[in-house]
Design an enzyme around this catalytic site. Structure first.
Site, PDB file in Angstrom:
ATOM      1  N   ARG A  78      11.659 -20.096  -4.971  1.00 39.91           N
ATOM      2  CA  ARG A  78      10.961 -19.156  -4.132  1.00 39.91           C
ATOM      3  C   ARG A  78      10.385 -19.862  -2.775  1.00 39.91           C
ATOM      4  O   ARG A  78      10.377 -18.985  -1.978  1.00 39.91           O
ATOM      5  CB  ARG A  78       9.708 -18.904  -5.033  1.00 39.91           C
ATOM      6  N   HIS A 122       0.017  -1.063  -3.726  1.00 41.42           N
ATOM      7  CA  HIS A 122       0.428  -1.284  -5.362  1.00 41.42           C
ATOM      8  C   HIS A 122      -0.064   0.222  -5.874  1.00 41.42           C
ATOM      9  O   HIS A 122      -1.209   0.787  -5.568  1.00 41.42           O
ATOM     10  CB  HIS A 122      -0.630  -2.370  -5.889  1.00 41.42           C
ATOM     11  N   ASP A 158      -1.256  -9.563  -7.446  1.00 41.94           N
ATOM     12  CA  ASP A 158      -2.128  -8.274  -7.111  1.00 41.94           C
ATOM     13  C   ASP A 158      -3.547  -8.353  -7.129  1.00 41.94           C
ATOM     14  O   ASP A 158      -4.190  -7.741  -7.716  1.00 41.94           O
ATOM     15  CB  ASP A 158      -1.662  -6.948  -8.015  1.00 41.94           C
TER      16      ASP A 158
HETATM   17  C1  GAR Z   1       5.424   1.947  -4.170  1.00 42.27           C
HETATM   18  O1  GAR Z   1       4.852   3.050  -5.280  1.00 42.27           O
HETATM   19  C2  GAR Z   1       4.612   0.818  -4.086  1.00 42.27           C
HETATM   20  O2  GAR Z   1       3.289   0.897  -4.201  1.00 42.27           O
HETATM   21  C3  GAR Z   1       5.170   0.085  -5.152  1.00 42.27           C
HETATM   22  O3  GAR Z   1       6.600   0.332  -5.141  1.00 42.27           O
HETATM   23  C4  GAR Z   1       6.849   1.843  -4.722  1.00 42.27           C
HETATM   24  C5  GAR Z   1       7.751   1.479  -3.495  1.00 42.27           C
HETATM   25  O4  GAR Z   1       8.170   2.903  -3.055  1.00 42.27           O
HETATM   26  N1  GAR Z   1       5.047  -1.084  -5.166  1.00 42.27           N
HETATM   27  C6  GAR Z   1       4.715  -2.209  -6.129  1.00 42.27           C
HETATM   28  O5  GAR Z   1       4.792  -1.721  -7.449  1.00 42.27           O
HETATM   29  C7  GAR Z   1       4.428  -3.567  -5.958  1.00 42.27           C
HETATM   30  N2  GAR Z   1       3.859  -4.266  -6.981  1.00 42.27           N
HETATM   31  P1  GAR Z   1       9.083   3.067  -1.548  1.00 42.27           P
HETATM   32  O6  GAR Z   1       9.837   2.024  -1.562  1.00 42.27           O
HETATM   33  O7  GAR Z   1       9.394   4.662  -1.859  1.00 42.27           O
HETATM   34  O8  GAR Z   1       8.030   2.878  -0.538  1.00 42.27           O
END
Ligand code: GAR
Length: 222
Positions: A78, A122, A158
């Site tokens: 990482r 999130h 988070d």
């Molecule tokens: C969104 O719902 C965001 O909140 C989530 O991934 C999706 C991305 O959608 N993020 C997480 O779960 C982070 N832990 P997008 O690519 O269409 O913006």
């Protein structure tokens, strides 16, 4: 009070964003659209994805935004990935890093390079349902209310200081997909709004509490 953000004021310095993505990029699109409409005082200097096939990259290219793919599998660990990520963001003069569906945990390498300048969205009302598949977690738990959270990133999953949240109902016949869609509509409004608060210098991080947890305050317009 940490007054870092007060160096940005409406109509003067646009935020220089580095947007990190892994998937479809609808939140990236919302940011692009609000900048185009003139309601978000920012420019996206670079979009970085750890997934070469992410649809978000097509959205960025269509908008004429530089893109970089950093395949995390090509790095030893990482820290090595994050070192390259920081190098990329600094090369594009990024001042604010946005995780818009970026499905990676970052290390202190990133957080030290951008202190209090890394924001994540999130799809739950944190601290409920952190981690992956937050919408499925909410449905499986039987939650009646869910939503989205924009928060500063820290070294946990988070767990960073919450900036803003929006709620949505969870209905009896919801499944993961229907809840995801309802939450996404809130995300698309909330993320650009928070970025504009940052651009306006309205966000302060209050570390004066009992030392256990920093809290975010939204200052009124001055
Ligand atoms: C969104 O719902 C965001 O909140 C989530 O991934 C999706 C991305 O959608 N993020 C997480 O779960 C982070 N832990 P997008 O690519 O269409 O913006």
């Amino acid at each position: 009070m940490n007054t870092l953000w007060r160096t940005h004021f409406r109509g003067r310095e646009p935020l220089v964003l580095g947007v990190l993505v892994s998937g479809s990029g609808t939140n990236l699109q919302a940011i692009i659209d609000e900048i185009d409409r003139g309601s978000l005082n920012a420019k996206i200097a670079v979009v970085v994805s750890n997934i070469a096939s992410a649809k978000a990259l097509d959205r960025a290219r269509t908008a004429g935004i530089p893109t970089v793919v950093l395949d995390h599998k090509a790095f030893a660990d990482r820290a090595a990935f994050d070192t390259k990520l920081v190098e990329t963001l600094l090369a594009h003069h990024v001042t604010c890093v946005v995780f818009a569906g970026f499905m990676r945990i970052v290390t202190s390498v990133v957080l030290r390079a951008f202190p209090n300048r890394v924001v994540n969205i999130h799809p739950s009302l944190l601290p409920a349902f952190p981690g992956v598949n937050a919408q499925a977690q909410a449905v499986a738990y039987g939650a009646r209310l869910s939503g989205c959270t924009v928060h500063f990133v820290d070294e946990g999953t988070d767990t960073g200081p919450i900036i803003a949240q929006r709620g949505v109902p969870v209905y009896d016949d919801d499944d993961e997909a229907s809840l995801r869609e309802r939450i996404l509509r809130k995300e698309h409004a909330l993320l650009p709004t928070v970025l504009q608060w940052i651009a306006d210098g309205r966000i302060e991080i209050d570390t004066s509490g009992d030392g256990t947890r920093a809290r975010v305050r939204l200052k009124p317009y001055s």
